[in-house]
Design an enzyme around this catalytic site. Structure first.
Site, PDB file in Angstrom:
ATOM      1  N   HIS A   1       0.749  -0.978   0.033  1.00 36.23           N
ATOM      2  CA  HIS A   1       0.040   0.062   0.119  1.00 36.23           C
ATOM      3  C   HIS A   1       0.905   1.254  -0.115  1.00 36.23           C
ATOM      4  CE1 HIS A   1      -3.345   2.719   1.410  1.00 36.23           C
ATOM      5  NE2 HIS A   1      -2.153   3.421   2.159  1.00 36.23           N
ATOM      6  N   GLU A   2       1.793   1.451   0.901  1.00 34.87           N
ATOM      7  CA  GLU A   2       2.760   2.453   1.069  1.00 34.87           C
ATOM      8  C   GLU A   2       3.306   2.683  -0.379  1.00 34.87           C
ATOM      9  OE1 GLU A   2       2.168   4.660   3.228  1.00 34.87           O
ATOM     10  OE2 GLU A   2       1.072   3.584   4.481  1.00 34.87           O
TER      11      GLU A   2
ATOM     12  N   HIS B   1       1.550   4.749  -2.894  1.00 39.08           N
ATOM     13  CA  HIS B   1       1.680   6.236  -2.967  1.00 39.08           C
ATOM     14  C   HIS B   1       2.677   6.747  -3.435  1.00 39.08           C
ATOM     15  CE1 HIS B   1      -1.725   6.783  -0.226  1.00 39.08           C
ATOM     16  NE2 HIS B   1      -1.243   5.878   0.641  1.00 39.08           N
TER      17      HIS B   1
ATOM     18  N   GLU C   1      -6.005   6.909  -0.952  1.00 37.47           N
ATOM     19  CA  GLU C   1      -5.802   5.837  -0.192  1.00 37.47           C
ATOM     20  C   GLU C   1      -6.479   4.297  -0.941  1.00 37.47           C
ATOM     21  OE1 GLU C   1      -4.247   5.470   2.349  1.00 37.47           O
ATOM     22  OE2 GLU C   1      -3.492   7.788   2.464  1.00 37.47           O
TER      23      GLU C   1
ATOM     24  N   ASP D   1      -4.533   1.230  -1.742  1.00 40.45           N
ATOM     25  CA  ASP D   1      -4.978  -0.169  -1.518  1.00 40.45           C
ATOM     26  C   ASP D   1      -5.091  -1.129  -2.841  1.00 40.45           C
ATOM     27  OD1 ASP D   1      -5.549   0.840   1.152  1.00 40.45           O
ATOM     28  OD2 ASP D   1      -7.601   0.940   0.864  1.00 40.45           O
TER      29      ASP D   1
END
Length: 438
Positions: free
Chosen positions: A277-278, A281, A357, A361
């Site tokens: 997930h990170e 970004h 977000e 995901d």
């Protein structure tokens, strides 16, 4: 799994204080039921723990409104009592240079505002957090961190206001255009320098030791061309038990940061899900997109301020001791406008962050391929985020997808991408979930 309004938060792995939910797999399902699989995960949070999570988050819906009302009332009092005019006069006695007068006025305004809002800050950021078991700091420790934040705010806030008033003096009709550029520069510098100079003021950052976990994170980062020269672990557990991670900084300051709560509360599979997930970004360019969005929002806000503030000063300025918008004593007028506009823009900013977000995901599910671990982490985040809001409720108040939305995405991904997907029956979350750990 966050940004997060904004700083720097992280991820790690190893022994677990709260081990990941036991998951007993059933036989392969001929037709994997997304609704049932989602419900099995959501039902792991029940009873007092769920009621506490809902109460905490729903109570937070009102905090921005009350915070804005308090800020506006304080700014009005500073004007009505002519205190901002007095701040300007004190600056004039120190120096006749316009920038010096603006600096003194801004510094005193920010200091007075911080002192006057301290009771509200203590309640909203310490007492309330502590009562829901989301604060590990003592009052003295929390107050120390507030002092650090105040010092930083005084320096940066004064610099921003001095620059804005210089723009107003130089371009009285089009100052908001230059003001937007000033905001953009400060936002860029903040992203660049915060990981190096700001975050270490609150936590201790250490390079992650060599080992299988670090190697795995580096390999994952390399798959997506994310710089992984620096991977840090920091002691977020001194503030709270929240799990998180991020890829922060830009250019030469990019680093991967992992917090110790993730290490202590998560399985390796859950850590991989969070890491995916990170990394999403970074790969999806959310930092740059957000800067562009917030610069446009700042331009709109300053444009409106440039229209409303002069009208307010023309009508009430004489009683306030404020001459015009270029007068530094007008700073409370400007801040009243900005506070109200910021509150009105909250659903829009929440939606932008929530979209980011959600994209991260989806990226993380593709990268880590751990849908059940992803669902497990989503449930662990429910100690401070309502798990099943209504659609409108989520749209207005959530700056991240809700746990229900995230779990459903994970189960749909599982059905679409895992051959012979198996239903799992996760163990219930403990009833002390979300309570303060003494």
């Amino acid at each position: 799994m966050m940004h997060g309004k904004r700083a720097v938060i992280m991820l790690v792995a190893g022994l677990a204080i709260l081990s990941g939910p036991a998951m007993a797999a059933s036989a392969p399902q001929s037709g994997f039921d997304v609704d049932l699989a989602t419900r099995l995960w959501l039902d792991t949070l029940q009873g007092p723990a769920r009621a506490r999570s809902d109460a905490y988050f729903e109570g937070g819906y009102w905090l921005p409104l009350w915070g804005t009302l308090i800020a506006v009332l304080i700014d009005w009092a500073l004007l009505h009592l002519r205190l901002s005019a007095r701040f300007r006069d004190w600056g004039s006695r120190i120096s006749q240079r316009p920038s010096a007068i603006a600096a003194v006025t801004a510094l005193l305004y920010l200091l007075a505002g911080s002192v006057l809002t301290l009771p509200w800050t203590i309640y909203s950021q310490f007492i309330r957090e502590r009562s829901y078991g989301l604060m590990n700091l003592s009052f003295g420790g929390w107050l120390g961190e507030q002092a650090i934040s105040l010092a930083f705010s005084l320096v940066v806030g004064t610099a921003v206001l001095v620059a804005l008033y210089a723009a107003i003096r130089r371009f009285p009709r089009r100052w908001w255009v230059l003001g937007t550029g000033i905001v953009a520069v400060f936002a860029f510098v903040a992203l660049l320098l915060a990981p190096i100079y700001l975050s270490p003021l609150f936590n201790t950052y250490r390079e992650m030791p060599q080992g299988p976990l670090r190697d795995h994170i580096v390999a994952m980062a390399n798959r997506f061309d994310v710089p992984a020269k620096h991977i840090y672990v920091f002691d977020a557990s001194k503030q709270s038990d929240r799990i998180s991670a991020n890829v922060s900084g830009i250019g030469p300051t990019i680093r991967i940061s992992l917090n110790d709560n993730l290490l202590n509360r998560s399985t390796p599979e859950e850590i991989e899900a969070v890491m995916g997930h990170e990394l999403g970004h970074y790969v999806l360019g959310h930092a740059w997109r957000n800067i562009a969005f917030f610069v446009v929002l700042a331009a709109l806000c300053l444009f409106v301020v440039a229209r409303i503030a002069p009208w307010l000063i023309a009508r009430y300025g004489q009683s306030w001791g404020v001459q015009d918008l270029s007068d530094p004593a007008s700073v409370p007028v400007m801040m009243i406008c900005i506070s109200i506009l910021s509150l009105l823009a909250t659903p829009l900013t929440n939606s932008l962050i929530r979209i980011d977000e959600s994209e991260a995901d989806a990226f993380g599910l593709d990268a880590a391929r751990e849908p059940d671990a992803f669902a497990s982490v989503a449930m662990k985040l429910a100690d401070y985020r309502k798990i099943e809001p209504g659609h409108v409720e989520e749209m207005l108040f959530f700056d991240h997808p809700s746990g229900a939305t995230r779990v459903r995405m994970a189960m749909q991904w599982k059905k679409d991408h895992v051959p012979d997907a198996r239903m799992v029956h996760p163990a219930p979350l403990p009833q002390h979930f979300g309570e303060h750990r003494k």
